[in-house]
Design a protein around this motif. Structure first.
Motif, PDB file in Angstrom:
ATOM      1  N   MET B   1       0.845  -1.200   0.000  1.00 51.50           N
ATOM      2  CA  MET B   1       0.000   0.000   0.000  1.00 51.50           C
ATOM      3  C   MET B   1       0.885   1.257   0.000  1.00 51.50           C
ATOM      4  O   MET B   1       1.853   1.333   0.757  1.00 51.50           O
ATOM      5  CB  MET B   1      -0.915  -0.010   1.231  1.00 51.50           C
ATOM      6  CG  MET B   1      -1.998   1.039   1.173  1.00 51.50           C
ATOM      7  SD  MET B   1      -2.912   1.187   2.739  1.00 51.50           S
ATOM      8  CE  MET B   1      -4.235   0.021   2.489  1.00 51.50           C
ATOM      9  N   ASP B   2       0.524   2.179  -0.831  1.00 55.15           N
ATOM     10  CA  ASP B   2       1.220   3.466  -0.939  1.00 55.15           C
ATOM     11  C   ASP B   2       1.047   4.279   0.356  1.00 55.15           C
ATOM     12  O   ASP B   2       0.027   4.155   1.028  1.00 55.15           O
ATOM     13  CB  ASP B   2       0.592   4.159  -2.165  1.00 55.15           C
ATOM     14  CG  ASP B   2       0.940   5.607  -2.273  1.00 55.15           C
ATOM     15  OD1 ASP B   2       0.219   6.398  -1.673  1.00 55.15           O
ATOM     16  OD2 ASP B   2       1.922   5.920  -2.961  1.00 55.15           O
ATOM     17  N   ILE B   3       2.052   5.101   0.689  1.00 57.13           N
ATOM     18  CA  ILE B   3       1.999   5.844   1.963  1.00 57.13           C
ATOM     19  C   ILE B   3       0.783   6.764   2.040  1.00 57.13           C
ATOM     20  O   ILE B   3       0.185   6.953   3.114  1.00 57.13           O
ATOM     21  CB  ILE B   3       3.327   6.623   2.192  1.00 57.13           C
ATOM     22  CG1 ILE B   3       3.356   7.296   3.575  1.00 57.13           C
ATOM     23  CG2 ILE B   3       3.550   7.702   1.128  1.00 57.13           C
ATOM     24  CD1 ILE B   3       3.625   6.367   4.684  1.00 57.13           C
ATOM     25  N   ARG B   4       0.382   7.334   0.886  1.00 54.11           N
ATOM     26  CA  ARG B   4      -0.785   8.237   0.894  1.00 54.11           C
ATOM     27  C   ARG B   4      -2.072   7.456   1.177  1.00 54.11           C
ATOM     28  O   ARG B   4      -2.949   7.918   1.897  1.00 54.11           O
ATOM     29  CB  ARG B   4      -0.902   8.969  -0.441  1.00 54.11           C
ATOM     30  CG  ARG B   4      -0.015  10.222  -0.488  1.00 54.11           C
ATOM     31  CD  ARG B   4       0.005  10.834  -1.840  1.00 54.11           C
ATOM     32  NE  ARG B   4       0.559   9.908  -2.810  1.00 54.11           N
ATOM     33  CZ  ARG B   4       0.745  10.189  -4.092  1.00 54.11           C
ATOM     34  NH1 ARG B   4       0.377  11.345  -4.581  1.00 54.11           N
ATOM     35  NH2 ARG B   4       1.268   9.302  -4.918  1.00 54.11           N
ATOM     36  N   GLU B   5      -2.138   6.259   0.617  1.00 57.39           N
ATOM     37  CA  GLU B   5      -3.323   5.418   0.874  1.00 57.39           C
ATOM     38  C   GLU B   5      -3.373   5.025   2.351  1.00 57.39           C
ATOM     39  O   GLU B   5      -4.435   5.024   2.977  1.00 57.39           O
ATOM     40  CB  GLU B   5      -3.271   4.159   0.008  1.00 57.39           C
ATOM     41  CG  GLU B   5      -3.625   4.423  -1.443  1.00 57.39           C
ATOM     42  CD  GLU B   5      -3.407   3.186  -2.311  1.00 57.39           C
ATOM     43  OE1 GLU B   5      -3.091   2.109  -1.774  1.00 57.39           O
ATOM     44  OE2 GLU B   5      -3.540   3.318  -3.527  1.00 57.39           O
ATOM     45  N   GLU B   6      -2.191   4.693   2.854  1.00 56.51           N
ATOM     46  CA  GLU B   6      -2.106   4.299   4.274  1.00 56.51           C
ATOM     47  C   GLU B   6      -2.572   5.460   5.174  1.00 56.51           C
ATOM     48  O   GLU B   6      -3.330   5.276   6.122  1.00 56.51           O
ATOM     49  CB  GLU B   6      -0.661   3.937   4.603  1.00 56.51           C
ATOM     50  CG  GLU B   6      -0.459   3.499   6.019  1.00 56.51           C
ATOM     51  CD  GLU B   6      -0.084   2.023   6.135  1.00 56.51           C
ATOM     52  OE1 GLU B   6      -0.120   1.535   7.259  1.00 56.51           O
ATOM     53  OE2 GLU B   6       0.217   1.384   5.110  1.00 56.51           O
ATOM     54  N   ARG B   7      -2.111   6.642   4.860  1.00 53.28           N
ATOM     55  CA  ARG B   7      -2.463   7.845   5.618  1.00 53.28           C
ATOM     56  C   ARG B   7      -3.974   8.112   5.531  1.00 53.28           C
ATOM     57  O   ARG B   7      -4.616   8.435   6.544  1.00 53.28           O
ATOM     58  CB  ARG B   7      -1.668   9.023   5.054  1.00 53.28           C
ATOM     59  CG  ARG B   7      -1.920  10.363   5.685  1.00 53.28           C
ATOM     60  CD  ARG B   7      -1.170  10.508   6.992  1.00 53.28           C
ATOM     61  NE  ARG B   7      -1.657  11.657   7.728  1.00 53.28           N
ATOM     62  CZ  ARG B   7      -1.101  12.865   7.653  1.00 53.28           C
ATOM     63  NH1 ARG B   7      -0.044  13.046   6.901  1.00 53.28           N
ATOM     64  NH2 ARG B   7      -1.593  13.859   8.346  1.00 53.28           N
ATOM     65  N   ALA B   8      -4.537   7.958   4.342  1.00 52.02           N
ATOM     66  CA  ALA B   8      -5.974   8.180   4.153  1.00 52.02           C
ATOM     67  C   ALA B   8      -6.782   7.170   4.971  1.00 52.02           C
ATOM     68  O   ALA B   8      -7.784   7.525   5.612  1.00 52.02           O
ATOM     69  CB  ALA B   8      -6.327   8.078   2.677  1.00 52.02           C
TER      70      ALA B   8
END
Lengths: 93, 104
Positions: B1-8
């Protein structure tokens, strides 16, 4: 936040029992952990510890203490306790 | 999972946790016995228990409510992803709302 006397007054009025030790322990949590830990996590754990140590009545009293600190239970909720309306005594003449 | 997806995903869980906690606070305020069993006093000095209720009866009701609140708080204490600052904000907002609406 209410002082210990207010906590004891509320407990006596609403629960029928008041143990100063419970409130000393509850306030010690703030002294040791700081005011930021007043909220949910630490005090819920602390209430469980008080239940283990002092029993079910103390657990109720500790929960009431927490609800007073949060402003959920206020003086209006137990103010009736000292009210003359609830007195059974005859008025003096 | 991409860091932005994780953050979201983290933000979404945090918002859900906040909603849960707000619901808990609202439930506590709406269901407390004084909201249900107290009536407006004759002299306008605020609410007092209904005259038909004895002190003992009222205490039993309060004891049950506090026990239920204890259960609810125990469960809400394990909400994941909730930041302490969020919890503080909820209670500060509650207090400022109460002050602005003129209630104690």
């Amino acid at each position: 936040m209410p002082n210990r006397r207010e906590h004891l007054k509320a407990a006596k009025a609403l629960l029928g029992h008041a143990d100063p030790l419970v409130h000393i322990l509850m306030n010690r949590a703030i002294e040791r952990l700081g005011p930021r830990y007043l909220y949910v996590r630490h005090n819920a754990a602390y209430i469980s510890a008080i239940k283990e140590l002092l029993g079910e009545d103390a657990c109720l009293e500790a929960t009431l203490h927490l609800l007073q600190d949060w402003g959920v239970v206020t003086a209006e909720d137990y103010g009736f306790y000292a009210s003359p309306r609830r007195s059974n005594r005859e008025p003096s003449r | 999972m991409d860091i932005r997806e994780e953050r979201a995903a983290m933000d979404e869980r945090r918002l859900a946790a906040l909603e849960t906690l707000s619901a808990v606070v609202k439930w506590l305020k709406d269901t407390k016995p004084s909201e249900i069993f107290y009536v407006e006093g004759e002299s306008g000095k605020g609410k007092a228990p209904a005259p038909s209720m004895s002190d003992e009866h009222l205490r039993v009701i309060w004891q049950r409510w506090v026990a239920k609140a204890s259960d609810v708080l125990e469960r809400s204490a394990v909400i994941p992803d909730l930041l302490l600052a969020d919890v503080e904000r909820i209670f500060k907002e509650e207090k400022s709302n109460a002050q602005s609406s003129g209630t104690p």
